[in-house]
Design an enzyme around this catalytic site. Structure first.
Site, PDB file in Angstrom:
ATOM      1  N   HIS A 164      71.980  18.744  -4.115  1.00  0.00           N
ATOM      2  CA  HIS A 164      72.531  19.491  -5.227  1.00  0.00           C
ATOM      3  C   HIS A 164      71.578  20.801  -5.459  1.00  0.00           C
ATOM      4  O   HIS A 164      71.699  21.052  -6.606  1.00  0.00           O
ATOM      5  CB  HIS A 164      72.654  18.646  -6.297  1.00  0.00           C
ATOM      6  CG  HIS A 164      73.687  17.489  -5.939  1.00  0.00           C
ATOM      7  ND1 HIS A 164      73.632  16.370  -6.746  1.00  0.00           N
ATOM      8  CD2 HIS A 164      74.907  17.400  -5.393  1.00  0.00           C
ATOM      9  CE1 HIS A 164      74.735  15.644  -6.403  1.00  0.00           C
ATOM     10  NE2 HIS A 164      75.432  16.178  -5.386  1.00  0.00           N
ATOM     11  N   CYS A 203      72.435  43.279  -7.531  1.00  0.00           N
ATOM     12  CA  CYS A 203      73.586  43.920  -7.832  1.00  0.00           C
ATOM     13  C   CYS A 203      73.575  43.770  -9.366  1.00  0.00           C
ATOM     14  O   CYS A 203      74.457  44.566  -9.981  1.00  0.00           O
ATOM     15  CB  CYS A 203      74.656  43.424  -7.216  1.00  0.00           C
ATOM     16  SG  CYS A 203      75.043  41.507  -8.186  1.00  0.00           S
ATOM     17  N   GLY A 229      67.598   4.760  -7.081  1.00  0.00           N
ATOM     18  CA  GLY A 229      67.976   5.194  -8.435  1.00  0.00           C
ATOM     19  C   GLY A 229      68.864   6.077  -8.755  1.00  0.00           C
ATOM     20  O   GLY A 229      69.046   7.120  -9.349  1.00  0.00           O
ATOM     21  N   SER A 277      73.108   6.202  -9.796  1.00  0.00           N
ATOM     22  CA  SER A 277      74.309   5.513 -10.221  1.00  0.00           C
ATOM     23  C   SER A 277      75.546   5.397  -9.143  1.00  0.00           C
ATOM     24  O   SER A 277      76.447   4.747  -9.289  1.00  0.00           O
ATOM     25  CB  SER A 277      74.856   5.877 -11.542  1.00  0.00           C
ATOM     26  OG  SER A 277      75.081   7.383 -11.343  1.00  0.00           O
ATOM     27  N   ASN A 290      67.426  -0.437  -7.850  1.00  0.00           N
ATOM     28  CA  ASN A 290      67.827   0.189  -9.334  1.00  0.00           C
ATOM     29  C   ASN A 290      67.711  -0.990 -10.378  1.00  0.00           C
ATOM     30  O   ASN A 290      68.014  -2.286  -9.994  1.00  0.00           O
ATOM     31  CB  ASN A 290      69.242   0.510  -9.176  1.00  0.00           C
ATOM     32  CG  ASN A 290      69.896   1.373 -10.204  1.00  0.00           C
ATOM     33  OD1 ASN A 290      69.648   1.001 -11.523  1.00  0.00           O
ATOM     34  ND2 ASN A 290      70.374   2.469  -9.546  1.00  0.00           N
TER      35      ASN A 290
END
Ligand code: BJW
Ligand code: ZN
Length: 248
Positions: free
Chosen positions: A112, A148, A185, A187, A211
């Site tokens: 991500h 830019c 860790g 979900s 978890n």
């Protein structure tokens, strides 16, 4: 578990926000996941950025400030040690905090992106993603692309955006070829990252979840270890050390 790991040639670890919880980084869907009444799902989207870039940048600025005070915890340290020890180990993270890298983990696959990089929100109108440029120096002034002049945005993956295909491919290959796959860790509700868990299973991996709570995939893993990553992973490491030398 320790024995499985010691005998494994290929190990893949998928981490999520919970691995950084003990470092003081809020999880997304935990009680402290809210920021000024906004849910992450409402801010981590291209639509939110188009509507109100100052609000979205304020959220990222706040998260960066918090993160500057955080340090890797025992879970990051153990994973970095394993990655240094086993050539066949791959760390795949959904986290954008950079704590795996700060703990010394080599070659982390970041699904991500990174909170510490920014890029042109307009891809410089060329369709090509420019290299991430420097940190934002003054968060109260909206950062702009040096090439830019368009707005810059955090170099992260928002909902509805594709993940970097090369990174995802490498992660999927590692998952599918694993002897042991750990989901730590997370979900496991955000795809395609969560899809690595069934992919590993289908490939024959022994799948372990670490978890304190149940997750979307708890019923499908081979072992669910209930506890914080910062205590469970060092315990596994201790058990492995007690059992003698590992497979090289
Ligand atoms: C502890 C602990 C301790 C606490 N120790 N544990 C298939 C099905 C359904 C939906 C979809 C699908 N495929 C795609 C979608 C849509 C969407 C999606 O998944 N939506 C679902 C929510 C329904 N996915 C996407 O949009 C993705 N893109 C995509 O699919 O593109 C397709 C496309 C192709 C071609 C063209 C265009 C598009 C992108 C997803 C991007 C996610 N981005 C975020 C934000 C990143 C930037 C930022 O940080 O700001 O990533 S959202 C947020 O969730 C963040 C996280 O990485 C991610 C996962 O969260 P995580 O890490 O699991 O955290 P939590 O809080 O959920 O869980 C923490 C866990 O820790 C809990 O379980 C605790 O119990 C535990 N815990 N203390 C161990 N001490
Ligand atoms: Zn640009």
């Amino acid at each position: 578990m320790a024995d499985r790991l010691r005998r494994a040639a290929r190990i893949t670890v998928l981490t999520g926000a919970g691995v950084s919880a003990a470092s003081g980084v809020p999880t997304f869907r935990g009680r402290d996941g809210l920021w000024r009444q906004h849910r992450p799902e409402d801010l981590a989207t291209p639509e939110a950025f188009a509507r109100d870039p100052a609000l979205v940048w304020a959220w990222y600025g706040w998260r960066r400030e918090r993160l500057r005070a955080c340090v890797p915890n025992a879970a990051h340290t153990v994973l970095a040690a394993w990655a240094g020890r086993w050539a066949g180990m791959t760390i795949v993270t959904q986290n954008v905090d950079g704590l795996h890298e700060r703990a010394g983990a080599p070659d982390v696959l970041r699904l991500h992106g990174s909170l510490w990089h920014v890029r042109c929100a307009d891809a410089c109108r060329t369709g090509k993603a420019p290299r991430p440029f420097d940190d934002v120096l003054a968060p109260e002034v909206l950062p702009r692309c040096p090439s830019c002049g368009a707005l810059a945005r955090p170099d992260v993956v928002w909902f509805g955006e594709p993940l970097d295909a090369r990174v995802l491919d490498r992660a999927a290959n590692a998952a599918a070829r694993s002897d042991v796959f750990l989901a730590v860790g997370t979900s496991a509700v955000v795809f395609p990252a969560a899809g690595l868990i069934p992919l590993a299973r289908q490939g024959g991996a022994f799948v372990v979840e670490v978890n304190p709570d149940g997750t979307a995939f708890s019923d499908e893993v081979d072992v669910a270890i209930r506890g914080g990553a910062e205590t469970v992973l060092p315990r596994i490491e201790q058990a492995m050390a007690a059992a003698g030398p590992c497979r090289p």
